[in-house]
Write an enzyme that holds these catalytic residues in place. Structure first.
Site, PDB file in Angstrom:
ATOM      1  CE  LYS A 290      -5.863 -25.157  -5.149  1.00  0.00           C
ATOM      2  NZ  LYS A 290      -6.652 -24.336  -6.051  1.00  0.00           N
TER       3      LYS A 290
ATOM      4  CD  GLN B 152      -6.160 -21.884  -8.820  1.00  0.00           C
ATOM      5  OE1 GLN B 152      -5.838 -22.973  -8.361  1.00  0.00           O
ATOM      6  NE2 GLN B 152      -6.857 -21.006  -8.121  1.00  0.00           N
TER       7      GLN B 152
ATOM      8  CG  ASP C 118     -12.377 -27.228  -6.826  1.00  0.00           C
ATOM      9  OD1 ASP C 118     -11.848 -27.262  -5.703  1.00  0.00           O
ATOM     10  OD2 ASP C 118     -12.105 -26.376  -7.696  1.00  0.00           O
TER      11      ASP C 118
END
Ligand code: NAP
Length: 302
Positions: free
Chosen positions: A54, A98, A121
């Site tokens: 990412k 995460q 997200d």
């Protein structure tokens, strides 16, 4: 008939190039640089590799990127304070924590502490609700489902009025992709059916699908005879079915298989995604797209 193979790698690359231009324009015209922080707790190797990927992409797109590593024993309170800090940082537009988090931390509490306007997200309950309402309300679409929609649209399939059948009803793939395809919007307007383990005749539903999205996590679940000739098949499943030695690195790597029998299905479908190389590469790209979107919202850029 042999299906067109939808390459997620190629589509993801195309979207990244579009984003790079958008980022350069935002910087030049508005002096705004999209900012993304990825928060990693502990040293789980899989989590490290996801976060590294990412960060690498956000650097390639010239974002303001922060990788915030926290020790495995960080307290929930400290993590919540960290999120509060980034919620109030005007240079940060997207916050990604995460998962999984260590057991002593309440994952839900942490994720729900992220400002919904920085929830790139797309899993915060506020953003799930916004997606349900649709229209201008829908702010951030969750990344994997948003990537699936891009693949369908960019492969040239008409979604309006199409029969879309989704196999699986998880909160991260099945439900959101069904919701996205149902919207009264471009790239959607479909008639949507969701099937799952309690569905009586899964084959009958799949056979009607102009667009079949399979996200069950069961290798070869969808049989070739369930596929409508000429349809678009998106295989989200990623199943480890063994190990092999990589020709490139000489190291052991997992053998991955989707939920659809690819070899047989590609002789019937009009288009199909491979596993790996189909949906997988889209997820990080859509996270970047959401971060650009968040930066635009925060700065009232159209
Ligand atoms: P999940 O939470 O385990 O949900 C699986 C869904 O499939 C459930 O709704 C389940 O039904 C349904 N299902 C399972 N077996 C079935 C069967 N035999 N017949 C009908 N329905 C069945 O999985 P997920 O998180 O959505 O992930 C699904 C797959 O996509 C996994 O292989 C995962 O690794 C992959 N994935 C890939 C990406 C990516 O490429 N970026 C991202 C996310 C997920 P019930 O609800 O009735 O139990």
């Amino acid at each position: 008939m042999t299906a067109k193979i939808i390459s997620g790698k190629e589509v993801a690359q195309q979207i990244r190039e579009e984003l790079k231009k958008e980022v350069a324009e935002m910087k030049e015209k508005h002096g705004v640089v999209p900012g993304l922080v990825t928060i990693l707790v502990g040293e789980d190797p899989a989590s490290i590799s996801y976060v590294t990927a990412k960060q690498k992409t956000s650097h390639e797109l010239d974002f303001h990127s922060i990788q915030d590593n926290q020790p495995p024993d960080v307290s929930e309170e400290a993590l919540l304070q960290l999120i509060d800090k980034y919620n109030n940082d005007p240079q940060i537009h997207g916050i990604l924590v995460q998962l999984p988090l260590p057991k002593h931390i309440d994952e839900k509490k942490v994720l729900n502490a992220i400002d919904p306007d920085k929830d790139v997200d797309g899993f915060h309950p506020v953003n799930v609700g916004r997606l349900m309402i649709g229209g201008d309300e829908a702010k951030f679409l969750p990344c994997t489902p948003a990537g699936i929609q891009e693949l369908i649209v960019r492969a040239g399939f008409e979604t309006s009025g199409a029969e879309v059948v989704v196999v699986g009803r998880s909160n991260i793939v099945g439900k959101p992709i069904a919701n996205i395809m149902l919207q009264k919007a471009a790239g959607a307007n479909a008639t949507v059916t969701i099937v799952h383990t309690r569905t009586k005749d899964m084959a009958a539903h799949c056979k009607r699908a102009d667009i079949l999205v399979v996200a069950a996590g069961v290798p070869d679940l969808v049989k070739p005879e369930w596929i409508k000739p000429g349809s678009c098949v998106i295989d989200v499943g990623v199943n480890r079915v063994g190990e092999k030695i990589s020709e490139k690195t000489g190291k052991k790597i997992a053998i991955l298989k989707g939920d659809v029998n690819f070899e047989a299905a590609k002789e019937i479908a009009g288009a199909i995604t491979p596993v790996p190389g189909g949906v997988g590469p889209m997820t990080i790209t859509m996270l970047m797209k959401n971060t650009v979107k968040a930066a635009k919202f925060a700065n009232n850029i159209q």
